[in-house]
Design an enzyme around this catalytic site. Structure first.
Site, short mmCIF file in Angstrom:
data_model
loop_
_atom_site.label_atom_id
_atom_site.label_comp_id
_atom_site.label_asym_id
_atom_site.label_seq_id
_atom_site.Cartn_x
_atom_site.Cartn_y
_atom_site.Cartn_z
N SER A 26 0.78 -77.08 58.42
CA SER A 26 0.46 -78.46 58.82
C SER A 26 -0.96 -78.90 58.50
O SER A 26 -1.29 -80.08 58.66
CB SER A 26 0.71 -78.64 60.32
N LYS A 35 -1.26 -81.78 56.27
CA LYS A 35 -1.04 -83.16 56.74
C LYS A 35 -2.32 -84.00 56.71
O LYS A 35 -2.28 -85.22 56.60
CB LYS A 35 -0.45 -83.13 58.16
N TYR A 59 7.94 -82.38 51.79
CA TYR A 59 7.31 -81.87 53.01
C TYR A 59 7.26 -80.33 53.03
O TYR A 59 6.22 -79.73 53.31
CB TYR A 59 8.05 -82.42 54.24
N TYR A 70 -1.57 -81.15 68.38
CA TYR A 70 -0.37 -81.52 69.13
C TYR A 70 -0.66 -81.58 70.62
O TYR A 70 -1.65 -82.18 71.03
CB TYR A 70 0.79 -80.53 68.83
N VAL A 117 1.01 -73.61 61.42
CA VAL A 117 1.68 -72.44 61.99
C VAL A 117 1.52 -71.17 61.12
O VAL A 117 1.96 -70.10 61.51
CB VAL A 117 3.18 -72.66 62.30
#
Ligand code: GLN
Length: 307
Positions: free
Chosen positions: A64, A67, A191, A243, A261
């Site tokens: 991630s 992103k 993605y 998050y 992750v």
């Protein structure tokens, strides 16, 4: 004053006992095979100083963290209209949560949770195919680095695709709310491949230095985003980059940061430096346990918290 290298080494030694605590991201089989014992970090300052420790040269799965780069690219491509399709509020939920999407009519809370990142991938697909889009993301991350520093790990991408049931659900949900313009399969392929980019701490710290420098990359010698955009990407990272643990990360580290992750975390010290850390075992919110501890220690020793 200890040197930056000495500060980093001291922090590394202090955190070593936490390495291996937590769990690997075993929902992606290729990530479950990474040795638990890894810990590395790299710092690059705007004055050109570099410090590195541990497994800082070893490539890991970006996940991630990608992103942040795709958000920067999408803002470059469509400007502020991006915010019609994705919000910029913390979600307070897990990275792959679907619960808010129905209530909020298919507009993800922010671009750093999976649902928001899928919308961003859809934006990047506009006017080009899947392979070309993945190549553009890789090239954007690699920027001024040598070509082999950032590669797409095809095994990780395939592993994600095999077990990506939640991401497929999120994408289908977004599509049903007409918040994806391209086929679900194409968006997922982009993605999964952006998440499967692999690079070292050394490369990552260099790759995101532009965010510490008001968008002007001192290593590449060129502007990547405008100063206002760099500030905004950093603010989204601070509020949403971890998050439902974003508050805890701000409390402990006090820097804009983005986790993945794969166990990597990037942190931006505005006006000063970029930091990359990696240790693959994760805490309950899916953020590197020892990596967070290492950043906490670095921020405390350097006084670099933005607060
Ligand atoms: N590829 C991972 C997923 O979609 C990325 C999640 C993460 O790094 N937090 O589940």
């Amino acid at each position: 004053m200890p040197t930056l290298q000495a500060t980093l080494e001291e922090a590394y030694e202090a955190v070593l006992p936490e390495v291996g605590q937590g769990a690997l991201a075993n929902y992606i089989p290729a990530l479950a095979r990474v040795p638990k014992t890894k810990l590395g970090a790299a710092i690059v300052t705007l004055d050109g100083e570099e410090a590195r420790v541990g497994d800082s040269d070893e490539a890991f799965s970006m996940q991630s963290i990608s992103k942040v780069f795709t958000l920067s690219m999408a803002l470059q491509k469509v400007g502020a209209t991006l915010w019609h399709r994705v919000g910029r509020e913390p979600s307070g939920t897990a990275f792959n949560s679907i619960v808010q999407l129905e209530r909020e009519h298919g507009i993800p809370r922010n671009p750093l949770i999976n649902a928001g990142a899928l919308v961003v991938s859809d934006v990047l697909l506009e006017n080009r195919g899947v392979q070309e889009t993945v190549g553009a993301i890789r090239d954007f991350v690699a920027g001024g680095l040598d070509a082999s520093a950032v590669v797409v790990d095809a095994e990780v991408a395939a592993s994600e695709a095999e077990t990506g049931f939640r991401n497929a659900s999120l994408a289908n949900f977004l599509k049903s709310f007409r918040n994806l313009n391209h086929p679900v399969a194409a968006v997922l392929e982009v993605y999964f491949h952006q998440c499967a980019l692999s690079l070292s701490c050394k490369a990552l710290a260099r790759a995101d230095l532009f965010l510490a420098a008001d968008g002007q990359d001192p290593l590449r010698g060129k502007r990547i985003v405008s100063p206002r955009r760099a500030r905004r990407v950093n603010s989204v990272m601070l509020m949403c980059g971890h998050y439902d643990a974003s508050g805890d990360f701000a409390f402990r580290v006090g820097l804009p940061g983005k986790s993945g992750v794969g166990g990597g975390i990037l942190a931006i010290v505005p006006g000063r430096a970029a930091i990359a850390v990696w240790s693959p075992c994760l805490n309950e919110q899916g953020n590197s346990l020892a990596g967070t501890a290492l950043l906490e220690r670095i921020a405390a020793q350097t006084g670099w918290s933005v607060f």
